[in-house]
Design a protein around this motif. Structure first.
Motif, PDB file in Angstrom:
ATOM      1  N   THR A   1     -11.732  -1.815  -2.990  1.00 42.86           N
ATOM      2  CA  THR A   1     -11.202  -2.908  -3.798  1.00 42.86           C
ATOM      3  C   THR A   1     -11.752  -4.246  -3.322  1.00 42.86           C
ATOM      4  O   THR A   1     -12.135  -5.102  -4.138  1.00 42.86           O
ATOM      5  CB  THR A   1      -9.667  -2.931  -3.728  1.00 42.86           C
ATOM      6  OG1 THR A   1      -9.155  -1.687  -4.221  1.00 42.86           O
ATOM      7  CG2 THR A   1      -9.096  -4.071  -4.566  1.00 42.86           C
ATOM      8  N   THR A   2     -11.791  -4.448  -2.008  1.00 42.60           N
ATOM      9  CA  THR A   2     -12.334  -5.691  -1.450  1.00 42.60           C
ATOM     10  C   THR A   2     -13.768  -5.913  -1.899  1.00 42.60           C
ATOM     11  O   THR A   2     -14.155  -7.024  -2.297  1.00 42.60           O
ATOM     12  CB  THR A   2     -12.260  -5.664   0.090  1.00 42.60           C
ATOM     13  OG1 THR A   2     -10.894  -5.563   0.496  1.00 42.60           O
ATOM     14  CG2 THR A   2     -12.876  -6.916   0.689  1.00 42.60           C
TER      15      THR A   2
ATOM     16  N   GLU B   1      -3.457  -5.080  -3.677  1.00 41.82           N
ATOM     17  CA  GLU B   1      -4.249  -6.262  -3.337  1.00 41.82           C
ATOM     18  C   GLU B   1      -3.469  -7.559  -3.524  1.00 41.82           C
ATOM     19  O   GLU B   1      -3.348  -8.379  -2.607  1.00 41.82           O
ATOM     20  CB  GLU B   1      -5.510  -6.264  -4.203  1.00 41.82           C
ATOM     21  CG  GLU B   1      -6.401  -7.475  -4.056  1.00 41.82           C
ATOM     22  CD  GLU B   1      -7.324  -7.403  -2.859  1.00 41.82           C
ATOM     23  OE1 GLU B   1      -7.966  -8.413  -2.558  1.00 41.82           O
ATOM     24  OE2 GLU B   1      -7.382  -6.338  -2.225  1.00 41.82           O
ATOM     25  N   THR B   2      -2.953  -7.768  -4.726  1.00 47.59           N
ATOM     26  CA  THR B   2      -2.307  -9.046  -5.025  1.00 47.59           C
ATOM     27  C   THR B   2      -1.004  -9.237  -4.246  1.00 47.59           C
ATOM     28  O   THR B   2      -0.750 -10.313  -3.701  1.00 47.59           O
ATOM     29  CB  THR B   2      -2.036  -9.173  -6.532  1.00 47.59           C
ATOM     30  OG1 THR B   2      -1.299  -8.027  -6.968  1.00 47.59           O
ATOM     31  CG2 THR B   2      -3.341  -9.241  -7.313  1.00 47.59           C
TER      32      THR B   2
ATOM     33  N   GLN C   1      -8.653   0.363  -0.100  1.00 47.64           N
ATOM     34  CA  GLN C   1      -8.597  -1.055   0.256  1.00 47.64           C
ATOM     35  C   GLN C   1      -9.996  -1.632   0.426  1.00 47.64           C
ATOM     36  O   GLN C   1     -10.313  -2.718  -0.066  1.00 47.64           O
ATOM     37  CB  GLN C   1      -7.786  -1.245   1.540  1.00 47.64           C
ATOM     38  CG  GLN C   1      -6.283  -1.085   1.339  1.00 47.64           C
ATOM     39  CD  GLN C   1      -5.510  -1.032   2.646  1.00 47.64           C
ATOM     40  OE1 GLN C   1      -6.100  -1.109   3.731  1.00 47.64           O
ATOM     41  NE2 GLN C   1      -4.196  -0.881   2.563  1.00 47.64           N
TER      42      GLN C   1
ATOM     43  N   HIS D   1      -1.580 -10.088  -0.510  1.00 52.32           N
ATOM     44  CA  HIS D   1      -1.985 -11.466  -0.234  1.00 52.32           C
ATOM     45  C   HIS D   1      -0.860 -12.456  -0.532  1.00 52.32           C
ATOM     46  O   HIS D   1      -0.762 -13.500   0.121  1.00 52.32           O
ATOM     47  CB  HIS D   1      -3.255 -11.801  -1.004  1.00 52.32           C
ATOM     48  CG  HIS D   1      -4.444 -11.051  -0.480  1.00 52.32           C
ATOM     49  ND1 HIS D   1      -4.897 -11.191   0.813  1.00 52.32           N
ATOM     50  CD2 HIS D   1      -5.243 -10.109  -1.045  1.00 52.32           C
ATOM     51  CE1 HIS D   1      -5.927 -10.391   1.015  1.00 52.32           C
ATOM     52  NE2 HIS D   1      -6.147  -9.723  -0.094  1.00 52.32           N
TER      53      HIS D   1
ATOM     54  N   ALA E   1      -5.811  -0.769  -7.547  1.00 53.32           N
ATOM     55  CA  ALA E   1      -6.406  -1.964  -6.936  1.00 53.32           C
ATOM     56  C   ALA E   1      -5.433  -3.132  -6.959  1.00 53.32           C
ATOM     57  O   ALA E   1      -5.138  -3.747  -5.927  1.00 53.32           O
ATOM     58  CB  ALA E   1      -7.703  -2.322  -7.656  1.00 53.32           C
TER      59      ALA E   1
ATOM     60  N   SER F   1       0.830  -1.206   0.000  1.00 52.57           N
ATOM     61  CA  SER F   1       0.000   0.000   0.000  1.00 52.57           C
ATOM     62  C   SER F   1       0.862   1.252   0.000  1.00 52.57           C
ATOM     63  O   SER F   1       0.598   2.217  -0.733  1.00 52.57           O
ATOM     64  CB  SER F   1      -0.943   0.003   1.211  1.00 52.57           C
ATOM     65  OG  SER F   1      -1.855  -1.069   1.145  1.00 52.57           O
TER      66      SER F   1
ATOM     67  N   SER G   1     -13.047 -14.049  -2.810  1.00 44.88           N
ATOM     68  CA  SER G   1     -12.417 -12.963  -3.546  1.00 44.88           C
ATOM     69  C   SER G   1     -11.769 -13.503  -4.809  1.00 44.88           C
ATOM     70  O   SER G   1     -11.384 -14.675  -4.874  1.00 44.88           O
ATOM     71  CB  SER G   1     -11.348 -12.274  -2.685  1.00 44.88           C
ATOM     72  OG  SER G   1     -10.676 -11.268  -3.430  1.00 44.88           O
TER      73      SER G   1
END
Length: 403
Positions: A176-177, A243-244, A173, A247, A239, A155, A390
């Motif tokens: 995007t979720t 995000e990727t 965040q 995770h 996004a 981020s 997701s």
């Protein structure tokens, strides 16, 4: 002659993962890869398509943009039997168009994410990672590694690159979720997409009025791009940019903790980090499925006849565990040759930010295991909450402790 009739009734795309090994794709995908690798499936909107689970078929389809288009409006709907224009990509939605439009938009982004340019960011990313770990070091366990490390690092990086105030991170965040939730209805998805688009569009308007030295300002200053195109491209970058990678950091750390021999090897030889990152990308493949493609003509895939307008869904995680391509694919082996993995997709739509992700992952994993040599789970592994609802698979939380 290729088969023209489905070998079995259409089934929903498998999503159920095993708590026994949270890193493995759904077992049903493995079975389909061996028994029915080009399988008729029911898609989220109730229409039908084909699920591809073998590496060779996924590779061939994603690499053939002329016969397998990203343009949603070419897709036949099993609900009404007609080609619909409702799925037509909006301006700037690069993953929903083919060349030459795709080529035009991709050129605007490609130069900003080259390997050499990402390598130049090594020092600033290292500083960000060190700052995050300094904060973590002051905490007493157990702590949630997702919240204190995996989310903050990408981020902060993407905020710096895009010129976004880090104080706004929770806003994008959350948006995007909502946009990536698999359980969302088409109406909920569109509402979430409109919501995050409005947020990014406001950023673009501000950048055009008061530009700074960042990717979003550079795109906004490009007179060949419209405001909507810049906003849609910025949305995708913002996004995917956090995000990727977030995770991958959390799930990859979990995987290393559950494979202590691999973690020990990486600690003993930090030079293994490049291969370790590629293997974690292959092994985990957090993009649950590849983007849909529509056949532009009748074409044979894996012995089955795909009709013009039929939708195909490449199962990237199944392809990356295909024993025809990778020896003992269900084992995590940071020394293996991973050439050909498709964690970032394949073909002209391969992830534009993949080099940034690689640099972040290498720096972050190395720093974490160096600074916290006794890092371990604070709960039994079966109690680590999985994030399954997701488009990107991951963890809800990762409770850890250290000495």
């Amino acid at each position: 002659m290729p088969e023209t009739r489905p070998a079995r009734m259409a089934v929903p795309i498998p999503k159920e993962r095993s708590r026994g090994c949270p890193f493995d794709p759904p077992a049903a995908l493995r079975d389909l890869r061996e028994e029915d690798p080009v399988c008729p499936v029911t898609l989220a909107d109730g229409s039908s398509g084909w699920l591809l689970t073998r590496h060779e078929d996924v590779h061939d389809v994603l690499g053939d943009y002329q016969r397998f288009s990203s343009r949603g409006e070419l897709r036949n709907s099993a609900l009404d039997g007609q080609v619909t224009a409702a799925r037509q990509a909006k301006p700037g939605e690069i993953n929903g168009v083919d060349p030459p439009e795709h080529t035009r938009l991709r050129r605007k982004l490609g130069g900003k994410f080259t390997t050499s340019r990402m390598t130049q960011l090594t020092d600033s990313i290292t500083d960000i990672v060190d700052d995050v770990l300094n904060v973590m070091e002051q905490l007493t366990g157990p702590v949630d590694l997702v919240q204190v490390f995996a989310l903050p690092v990408p981020s902060l990086v993407i905020c710096e690159l895009m010129g976004v105030d880090y104080a706004e991170r929770e806003v994008f965040q959350e948006k995007t979720t909502n946009m990536l939730a698999l359980s969302a209805t088409p109406e909920q998805y569109m509402a979430a997409l409109d919501d995050i688009y409005s947020y990014v569009n406001d950023l673009v308007v501000r950048k055009r009025a008061r530009p700074t030295d960042d990717i979003l300002s550079n795109l906004a200053a490009d007179e060949e791009l419209t405001e909507e195109e810049v906003s849609r491209m910025g949305l995708a970058l913002l996004a995917a940019g956090h995000e990727t990678t977030a995770h991958m950091l959390a799930l990859g750390t979990f995987a290393l903790l559950q494979n202590p021999d691999q973690l020990a090897a990486l600690r003993a030889d930090p030079a293994l980090i490049t291969g370790a990152v590629e293997e974690l990308l292959r092994y985990l493949t957090i993009a649950q499925y590849g983007a849909e493609r529509s056949a532009t003509e009748d074409v044979e895939v894996g012995g089955r006849l795909i009709k013009r307008g039929d939708v195909v869904v490449p199962a990237l995680m199944a392809a990356n565990r295909d024993p025809r391509r990778f020896d003992q694919p269900d084992a995590l082996d940071i020394t293996r040759r991973t050439a050909g993995h498709m964690a970032f997709g394949f073909g002209i739509h391969q992830c534009v930010g993949q080099q940034l992700a690689r640099v972040e992952l290498k720096i972050a994993y190395q720093a974490l295991i160096r600074r916290f040599p006794n890092l371990r789970l604070a709960v039994p592994p079966e109690q680590v909450p999985l994030r399954t609802d997701s488009v990107t698979y991951g963890l809800v939380a990762l409770p850890v402790i250290w000495d």
